[in-house]
Design a protein around this motif. Structure first.
Motif, PDB file in Angstrom:
ATOM      1  N   ALA A  18       0.838  -1.307   0.088  1.00  8.50           N
ATOM      2  CA  ALA A  18      -0.183   0.029   0.113  1.00  8.50           C
ATOM      3  C   ALA A  18       1.039   1.427   0.011  1.00  8.50           C
ATOM      4  O   ALA A  18       0.471   2.307  -0.361  1.00  8.50           O
ATOM      5  CB  ALA A  18      -0.874  -0.091   1.275  1.00  8.50           C
ATOM      6  N   CYS A  19       1.980   1.005   0.396  1.00  6.04           N
ATOM      7  CA  CYS A  19       3.181   2.348   0.408  1.00  6.04           C
ATOM      8  C   CYS A  19       3.908   2.254  -0.826  1.00  6.04           C
ATOM      9  O   CYS A  19       4.858   2.885  -0.875  1.00  6.04           O
ATOM     10  CB  CYS A  19       4.024   2.288   1.493  1.00  6.04           C
ATOM     11  N   TYR A  20       3.653   1.351  -1.934  1.00  2.72           N
ATOM     12  CA  TYR A  20       4.251   1.383  -3.360  1.00  2.72           C
ATOM     13  C   TYR A  20       5.848   0.684  -2.966  1.00  2.72           C
ATOM     14  O   TYR A  20       6.592   1.202  -3.905  1.00  2.72           O
ATOM     15  CB  TYR A  20       4.315   2.805  -3.753  1.00  2.72           C
ATOM     16  N   VAL A  21       5.870  -0.023  -2.038  1.00  2.59           N
ATOM     17  CA  VAL A  21       7.260  -0.650  -1.893  1.00  2.59           C
ATOM     18  C   VAL A  21       6.844  -1.986  -2.538  1.00  2.59           C
ATOM     19  O   VAL A  21       6.166  -3.061  -2.047  1.00  2.59           O
ATOM     20  CB  VAL A  21       7.567  -0.803  -0.315  1.00  2.59           C
ATOM     21  N   SER A  22       7.786  -2.445  -3.442  1.00  6.57           N
ATOM     22  CA  SER A  22       7.996  -3.795  -3.926  1.00  6.57           C
ATOM     23  C   SER A  22       8.226  -4.895  -3.005  1.00  6.57           C
ATOM     24  O   SER A  22       8.657  -4.583  -1.741  1.00  6.57           O
ATOM     25  CB  SER A  22       9.037  -3.680  -5.025  1.00  6.57           C
ATOM     26  N   ARG A  23       7.841  -6.120  -3.488  1.00 11.39           N
ATOM     27  CA  ARG A  23       8.141  -6.974  -2.555  1.00 11.39           C
ATOM     28  C   ARG A  23       9.409  -7.304  -2.066  1.00 11.39           C
ATOM     29  O   ARG A  23      10.102  -7.604  -1.098  1.00 11.39           O
ATOM     30  CB  ARG A  23       7.722  -8.563  -3.193  1.00 11.39           C
ATOM     31  N   GLN A  24      10.525  -7.111  -3.215  1.00 10.68           N
ATOM     32  CA  GLN A  24      11.994  -7.287  -3.102  1.00 10.68           C
ATOM     33  C   GLN A  24      12.486  -6.201  -1.957  1.00 10.68           C
ATOM     34  O   GLN A  24      13.197  -6.516  -1.094  1.00 10.68           O
ATOM     35  CB  GLN A  24      12.536  -7.175  -4.480  1.00 10.68           C
ATOM     36  N   LYS A  25      12.057  -4.853  -2.341  1.00  7.77           N
ATOM     37  CA  LYS A  25      12.529  -4.182  -1.440  1.00  7.77           C
ATOM     38  C   LYS A  25      11.917  -4.025   0.011  1.00  7.77           C
ATOM     39  O   LYS A  25      12.493  -3.597   0.915  1.00  7.77           O
ATOM     40  CB  LYS A  25      12.121  -2.625  -2.040  1.00  7.77           C
ATOM     41  N   ASN A  26      10.792  -4.613   0.111  1.00  6.01           N
ATOM     42  CA  ASN A  26      10.202  -4.974   1.445  1.00  6.01           C
ATOM     43  C   ASN A  26      11.133  -5.827   2.315  1.00  6.01           C
ATOM     44  O   ASN A  26      11.551  -5.524   3.365  1.00  6.01           O
ATOM     45  CB  ASN A  26       8.651  -5.646   1.187  1.00  6.01           C
ATOM     46  N   ILE A  27      11.547  -6.783   1.428  1.00  7.47           N
ATOM     47  CA  ILE A  27      12.584  -7.742   2.119  1.00  7.47           C
ATOM     48  C   ILE A  27      13.673  -7.132   2.307  1.00  7.47           C
ATOM     49  O   ILE A  27      14.354  -7.231   3.603  1.00  7.47           O
ATOM     50  CB  ILE A  27      12.903  -8.745   1.323  1.00  7.47           C
ATOM     51  N   TYR A  28      14.377  -6.028   1.672  1.00 11.85           N
ATOM     52  CA  TYR A  28      15.662  -5.686   1.919  1.00 11.85           C
ATOM     53  C   TYR A  28      15.462  -4.681   2.906  1.00 11.85           C
ATOM     54  O   TYR A  28      16.447  -4.624   3.705  1.00 11.85           O
ATOM     55  CB  TYR A  28      16.122  -4.855   0.536  1.00 11.85           C
ATOM     56  N   ILE A  29      14.553  -3.851   3.110  1.00 12.54           N
ATOM     57  CA  ILE A  29      14.234  -3.098   4.340  1.00 12.54           C
ATOM     58  C   ILE A  29      14.131  -3.650   5.553  1.00 12.54           C
ATOM     59  O   ILE A  29      14.868  -3.333   6.555  1.00 12.54           O
ATOM     60  CB  ILE A  29      12.990  -2.264   3.910  1.00 12.54           C
ATOM     61  N   LYS A  30      13.504  -4.925   5.496  1.00  9.79           N
ATOM     62  CA  LYS A  30      13.436  -5.785   6.853  1.00  9.79           C
ATOM     63  C   LYS A  30      14.731  -6.261   7.218  1.00  9.79           C
ATOM     64  O   LYS A  30      14.975  -6.366   8.367  1.00  9.79           O
ATOM     65  CB  LYS A  30      12.376  -6.783   6.613  1.00  9.79           C
ATOM     66  N   TYR A  31      15.361  -6.435   6.324  1.00 10.90           N
ATOM     67  CA  TYR A  31      16.857  -7.109   6.478  1.00 10.90           C
ATOM     68  C   TYR A  31      17.667  -6.084   7.180  1.00 10.90           C
ATOM     69  O   TYR A  31      18.417  -6.425   8.288  1.00 10.90           O
ATOM     70  CB  TYR A  31      17.515  -7.795   5.320  1.00 10.90           C
ATOM     71  N   LEU A  32      17.700  -4.920   6.731  1.00 12.19           N
ATOM     72  CA  LEU A  32      18.150  -3.689   7.252  1.00 12.19           C
ATOM     73  C   LEU A  32      17.776  -3.651   8.593  1.00 12.19           C
ATOM     74  O   LEU A  32      18.736  -3.491   9.758  1.00 12.19           O
ATOM     75  CB  LEU A  32      18.218  -2.634   6.452  1.00 12.19           C
ATOM     76  N   ALA A  33      16.534  -3.417   8.733  1.00 14.89           N
ATOM     77  CA  ALA A  33      16.251  -3.212  10.047  1.00 14.89           C
ATOM     78  C   ALA A  33      16.548  -4.281  11.224  1.00 14.89           C
ATOM     79  O   ALA A  33      16.813  -4.088  12.196  1.00 14.89           O
ATOM     80  CB  ALA A  33      14.484  -3.143  10.113  1.00 14.89           C
ATOM     81  N   GLU A  34      16.450  -5.454  10.662  1.00 11.89           N
ATOM     82  CA  GLU A  34      16.724  -6.665  11.764  1.00 11.89           C
ATOM     83  C   GLU A  34      18.251  -6.476  12.008  1.00 11.89           C
ATOM     84  O   GLU A  34      18.544  -6.518  13.174  1.00 11.89           O
ATOM     85  CB  GLU A  34      16.433  -7.878  11.120  1.00 11.89           C
ATOM     86  N   ALA A  35      19.204  -6.047  11.162  1.00 12.63           N
ATOM     87  CA  ALA A  35      20.642  -6.004  11.199  1.00 12.63           C
ATOM     88  C   ALA A  35      20.584  -4.809  12.266  1.00 12.63           C
ATOM     89  O   ALA A  35      21.684  -4.893  13.210  1.00 12.63           O
ATOM     90  CB  ALA A  35      21.170  -5.575  10.117  1.00 12.63           C
ATOM     91  N   ILE A  36      19.971  -3.632  12.338  1.00 11.86           N
ATOM     92  CA  ILE A  36      20.335  -2.653  13.064  1.00 11.86           C
ATOM     93  C   ILE A  36      19.697  -3.208  14.467  1.00 11.86           C
ATOM     94  O   ILE A  36      20.418  -2.783  15.498  1.00 11.86           O
ATOM     95  CB  ILE A  36      19.637  -1.421  12.371  1.00 11.86           C
ATOM     96  N   VAL A  37      18.503  -3.563  14.508  1.00  8.28           N
ATOM     97  CA  VAL A  37      17.882  -4.145  15.871  1.00  8.28           C
ATOM     98  C   VAL A  37      18.883  -5.068  16.459  1.00  8.28           C
ATOM     99  O   VAL A  37      19.103  -4.990  17.664  1.00  8.28           O
ATOM    100  CB  VAL A  37      16.283  -4.586  15.699  1.00  8.28           C
ATOM    101  N   SER A  38      19.570  -6.069  15.896  1.00 12.73           N
ATOM    102  CA  SER A  38      20.457  -6.829  16.452  1.00 12.73           C
ATOM    103  C   SER A  38      21.587  -6.397  16.748  1.00 12.73           C
ATOM    104  O   SER A  38      22.735  -7.088  17.554  1.00 12.73           O
ATOM    105  CB  SER A  38      20.465  -7.965  15.396  1.00 12.73           C
ATOM    106  N   GLY A  39      22.260  -5.195  16.328  1.00 11.98           N
ATOM    107  CA  GLY A  39      23.377  -4.723  16.482  1.00 11.98           C
ATOM    108  C   GLY A  39      24.495  -5.208  15.736  1.00 11.98           C
ATOM    109  O   GLY A  39      25.659  -4.629  15.629  1.00 11.98           O
ATOM    110  N   GLN A  40      24.036  -5.938  14.527  1.00  9.11           N
ATOM    111  CA  GLN A  40      24.906  -6.214  13.534  1.00  9.11           C
ATOM    112  C   GLN A  40      25.430  -4.993  12.526  1.00  9.11           C
ATOM    113  O   GLN A  40      26.493  -4.896  12.377  1.00  9.11           O
ATOM    114  CB  GLN A  40      24.291  -7.274  12.369  1.00  9.11           C
ATOM    115  N   ILE A  41      24.459  -4.035  12.593  1.00  9.30           N
ATOM    116  CA  ILE A  41      24.975  -2.718  11.814  1.00  9.30           C
ATOM    117  C   ILE A  41      24.681  -1.457  12.888  1.00  9.30           C
ATOM    118  O   ILE A  41      23.501  -1.506  13.548  1.00  9.30           O
ATOM    119  CB  ILE A  41      24.019  -2.543  10.696  1.00  9.30           C
ATOM    120  N   ASN A  42      25.892  -0.737  12.909  1.00  7.25           N
ATOM    121  CA  ASN A  42      25.676   0.520  14.052  1.00  7.25           C
ATOM    122  C   ASN A  42      26.006   1.566  13.049  1.00  7.25           C
ATOM    123  O   ASN A  42      27.289   1.885  12.676  1.00  7.25           O
ATOM    124  CB  ASN A  42      26.514   0.101  15.057  1.00  7.25           C
TER     125      ASN A  42
END
Length: 220
Positions: free
Chosen positions: A89-113
């Motif tokens: 509904a926010c015009y985000v493709s399935r692939q970019k949805n996945i990419y954004i969630k991977y990035l979010a998880e990496a930041i939440v887990s501390g993998q990326i600071n």
């Protein structure tokens, strides 16, 4: 160690490049200094860059604004709560949805600071970010240039920068990436700023000329 540009030295770097390259000098003479494009070092900025992959800047911004409307503030925690339907509904493709969630998880887990990256050299940042699904060299280049303002990055995967380079230097259309990068060697250690001059040229060329008056008057 990496070098950075800022408002205090940006124009002097542009002038240094122009003094050593007549083609860049001509761009600055005709169009002025390029804007100092910059973005904050935030999760939202990286989401925005992911959204810009292989689409127009207008389309990416439209999707980003829809995400803002949906979650109010684009943070890893809030993005991870969104369903696939909400992303669509926010015009985000399935692939970019996945990419954004991977990035979010990496930041939440501390993998990326992201704050720590402000003190890291280019190669370490590139290794850390490209380890994430959906983040390639173009995304890292944009992050290094616009967010961290490192001075010596040329975005070889960016069509606008590459096409401007070919036109300014009168290079063959079928020139290889390796040959293009060899051309940019002359701009070290300020290839980022040289790329911004090229973008400035590219955007200036795209501005439509005002309509010419006809015999019947000014065209509407």
């Amino acid at each position: 160690m990496f070098e950075q540009f800022s408002h205090s030295n940006y124009h002097s770097i542009c002038d240094h490049l122009a003094a050593n390259d007549p083609d860049l000098a001509l761009i600055i003479k005709n169009h002025g200094h390029p804007p100092l494009w910059s973005r904050p070092n935030s999760f939202e900025t990286l989401v925005h860059i992911i959204l810009e992959q292989q689409v127009s800047l207008a389309s990416a911004l439209s999707a980003l604004n829809k995400l803002r409307e949906r979650v109010q503030q684009i943070t890893p925690a809030r993005v991870l709560l969104l369903t696939d339907e909400e992303f669509r509904a926010c015009y985000v493709s399935r692939q970019k949805n996945i990419y954004i969630k991977y990035l979010a998880e990496a930041i939440v887990s501390g993998q990326i600071n992201l704050a720590e990256m402000e003190q890291m050299p280019d190669d370490i940042i590139r290794t850390k970010l490209t380890a994430l699904k959906g983040i390639g060299n173009w995304t890292v280049d944009v992050y290094l240039m616009f967010v961290l303002q490192h001075t010596d990055v040329f975005p070889i995967g960016d069509l606008a920068a590459v096409n401007a380079l070919k036109r300014v230097k009168n290079l063959p259309k079928d020139i290889t990436k390796e040959e293009l990068l060899a051309v940019t060697e002359q701009w070290k250690p300020y290839r980022t700023v040289a790329a911004m001059i090229l973008w400035h040229y590219y955007l200036s060329q795209r501005v439509p000329a005002p309509p010419k008056p006809s015999k019947q008057g000014v065209k509407k």
